[in-house]
Write an enzyme that holds these catalytic residues in place. Sequence first.
Site, PDB file in Angstrom:
ATOM      1  N   CYS B 113       0.832  -1.193   0.000  1.00 56.18           N
ATOM      2  CA  CYS B 113       0.000   0.000   0.000  1.00 56.18           C
ATOM      3  C   CYS B 113       0.872   1.249   0.000  1.00 56.18           C
ATOM      4  O   CYS B 113       0.476   2.312  -0.422  1.00 56.18           O
ATOM      5  CB  CYS B 113      -0.907   0.011   1.211  1.00 56.18           C
ATOM      6  N   CYS B 115       3.312   1.802  -1.747  1.00 56.88           N
ATOM      7  CA  CYS B 115       3.737   2.126  -3.089  1.00 56.88           C
ATOM      8  C   CYS B 115       2.525   2.418  -3.954  1.00 56.88           C
ATOM      9  O   CYS B 115       2.203   1.696  -4.898  1.00 56.88           O
ATOM     10  CB  CYS B 115       4.567   0.993  -3.673  1.00 56.88           C
TER      11      CYS B 115
END
Lengths: 108, 205
Positions: B113, B115
């Site tokens: 999450c 990224c």
Amino acid sequence: MLTQFEHFAITEMMGKTDNPPRANGSLCFGSQWERSSFGMALALAKNGIFEWDDFRDELISTIKAWEDAHPVDRSTWNYYDQFLAALEKAVVKAGIIDPEEIRAVLAA
Amino acid sequence: MIDRFQYREDREAYSAARVKALEALLIKKGIITDKTVDTVLDFFETKMGPFNGAKIVARAWVDPSFKDRLVTDTPAAIAELNLPEGMAGAEGEHMRAVANSPDVHNLIICTLCSCYPWPVLGLPPYWYKDPTFRSRAAREPRAVLGEFGLPVPEAIEIKVWDSSAQIRWFVVPERPVGTEGMTEAELEALVTPEAMMGVAIAKAA
């Protein structure tokens, strides 16, 4: 990693049973009390009153208890009902509010 | 904890009263203020979310030179727009835009999450973190997109961009046909997070 606590907290919930309702990528609330419950939980965790992970565990077990109690008809489901119940448990567990105090305010 | 939750006729009003009681007690004890909830949620509601991405894409649709700058130097192009502070900071500093064209369709993936270009896309959908989605999207993007209801013709190349701590991708979808007379604000409403992830295309209403 540099990140905003708010975003970290919510993305940690993605794809889990405690996933908050969203619409088009934004959080959505059906009413003011839902919004306030959510905001209070985030703020309290952010301020270190309780750990976000502990709150999530509380929420997950609250949701599981509801699901076990409603195995067939889940038409009365409301995510934020569970969220509020978990929040009440969390503030009591954190020792910042006594259940009696809430009762007294509600009765007033 | 007050009462084990039971269905009540007035449960909406009862829930509202419980929240009000809780908030009042926390304010009285000095743990939060009457502004706290708004401050915490303001972040999602006005500062960081898919509405930012929608503004960026709509500008790219009306201004081809902006679109060129956006894919060449994404942070610099975003800085041209009057978006909330922080777009270029934190997670926003590593954003890169890729533009769809008649020949190329772009798809972004990542299991983490962290990224995800959340300043422009908001909260990731639940399936984005799913390892199955990621591995299948990398291996057979055309099949996965088909399952998303987006059949991509064989003639169109699919490029898959794996977001990482270094680069967080987002897609500039193609401007839908039939939107020639629309204003920038009207166009913004057509831009969905899914289109900016590449699992959908933008449609004219």
